[in-house]
Design a protein around this motif. Structure first.
Motif, mmCIF file in Angstrom:
data_model
loop_
_atom_site.group_PDB
_atom_site.id
_atom_site.type_symbol
_atom_site.label_atom_id
_atom_site.label_comp_id
_atom_site.label_asym_id
_atom_site.label_seq_id
_atom_site.Cartn_x
_atom_site.Cartn_y
_atom_site.Cartn_z
ATOM 1 N N SER A 175 31.400 -67.077 9.008
ATOM 2 C CA SER A 175 32.332 -67.764 8.110
ATOM 3 C C SER A 175 33.302 -66.797 7.443
ATOM 4 O O SER A 175 34.345 -67.203 6.956
ATOM 5 N N ARG A 235 37.296 -71.197 13.695
ATOM 6 C CA ARG A 235 36.797 -72.546 13.397
ATOM 7 C C ARG A 235 37.411 -73.098 12.116
ATOM 8 O O ARG A 235 37.500 -74.310 11.945
ATOM 9 N N ILE A 236 37.841 -72.205 11.209
ATOM 10 C CA ILE A 236 38.388 -72.662 9.930
ATOM 11 C C ILE A 236 39.643 -73.487 10.158
ATOM 12 O O ILE A 236 39.777 -74.593 9.646
ATOM 13 N N ARG A 290 38.783 -76.825 12.159
ATOM 14 C CA ARG A 290 38.122 -77.908 11.430
ATOM 15 C C ARG A 290 39.028 -78.579 10.406
ATOM 16 O O ARG A 290 38.790 -79.709 10.018
ATOM 17 N N SER A 291 40.088 -77.897 9.966
ATOM 18 C CA SER A 291 40.993 -78.525 9.003
ATOM 19 C C SER A 291 42.039 -79.397 9.697
ATOM 20 O O SER A 291 42.761 -80.132 9.056
ATOM 21 N N LYS A 335 29.916 -77.424 15.209
ATOM 22 C CA LYS A 335 30.672 -76.518 14.339
ATOM 23 C C LYS A 335 31.692 -75.727 15.156
ATOM 24 O O LYS A 335 32.827 -75.534 14.728
ATOM 25 N N THR A 341 32.085 -79.906 12.147
ATOM 26 C CA THR A 341 31.215 -79.844 10.968
ATOM 27 C C THR A 341 31.434 -78.533 10.227
ATOM 28 O O THR A 341 32.001 -77.584 10.766
ATOM 29 N N GLU A 342 30.958 -78.505 9.003
ATOM 30 C CA GLU A 342 31.002 -77.302 8.177
ATOM 31 C C GLU A 342 29.613 -77.109 7.583
ATOM 32 O O GLU A 342 28.962 -78.079 7.197
ATOM 33 N N SER A 343 29.207 -75.863 7.496
ATOM 34 C CA SER A 343 27.942 -75.558 6.826
ATOM 35 C C SER A 343 28.180 -75.483 5.329
ATOM 36 O O SER A 343 29.172 -74.912 4.881
ATOM 37 N N TYR A 378 24.966 -79.681 5.771
ATOM 38 C CA TYR A 378 26.251 -79.709 6.457
ATOM 39 C C TYR A 378 27.072 -80.881 5.934
ATOM 40 O O TYR A 378 26.571 -81.752 5.243
ATOM 41 N N SER A 383 33.784 -81.980 8.862
ATOM 42 C CA SER A 383 35.079 -81.392 8.544
ATOM 43 C C SER A 383 36.116 -82.506 8.633
ATOM 44 O O SER A 383 35.823 -83.605 9.146
#
Length: 174
Positions: A37, A92-93, A96-97, A147, A152-154, A159, A162
């Protein structure tokens, strides 16, 4: 491989370039990457060592060899020196947005997992796995797959979906 949160800025700047771990067998390999992350790290070397020099301790973010050894002594396995470097932000950031889900197709078990997480955000993996009638470790592996797709987000515990995961479920409900 867990990395102390306090080391991340120094890893990003290149000041911290080593990590030391005691392992029965390495969990990273030369040439591999470690996606976290906090960003992506490249693994440049993984070596078993008998001793640690002061310079190596400093390169690992510790003021002394004694301070470094206090984090690894008493654990099982050989002492490994891992040479690493920061290579970029976690992809992934951004994924996921996004709400872009065109062409994304998930099998029914993955959709069921998304729906379970949507219905129970912040619930421990062990509890979610039990709700799904599954073993915890394979369950967590499936969540990591979601993820990686940006769905998904942790959280600190559990979880959540996202924005991309929410958008995907909306396409199914239309």
């Amino acid at each position: 491989m867990l990395i102390r949160l306090a080391d991340w800025d120094r890893i990003r700047s290149g000041e911290v370039t080593l990590q030391f771990r005691r392992w029965k067998r390495p969990t990273v390999r030369v040439g591999g990457t470690l996606r976290t992350s906090q960003g992506v790290l490249e693994i440049d070397a993984v070596d078993v060592v008998a001793r640690v020099s002061r310079a190596e301790a400093v390169a690992a973010g510790f003021p002394t060899v004694k301070a470094l050894k206090s984090t690894v002594d008493g654990r099982e396995g050989a002492l490994y020196r891992i040479s690493l470097r920061f290579v970029g932000e976690d992809p992934r950031i951004e994924l996921r947005s996004s709400s872009e889900v065109d062409g994304l197709v998930l099998a029914e078990p993955a959709v069921a997992l998304l729906r379970l997480i949507a219905a129970h955000p912040g619930v421990r993996a062990a509890d979610l796995a039990e709700m799904a009638g599954r073993e915890k470790l394979p369950f967590k592996a499936d969540v990591r797959t979601l993820k990686a797709k940006g769905l998904t987000e942790s959280l600190r515990v559990g979880y959540r979906l996202s924005p991309r995961g929410e958008a995907y479920l909306r396409t199914l409900d239309d």
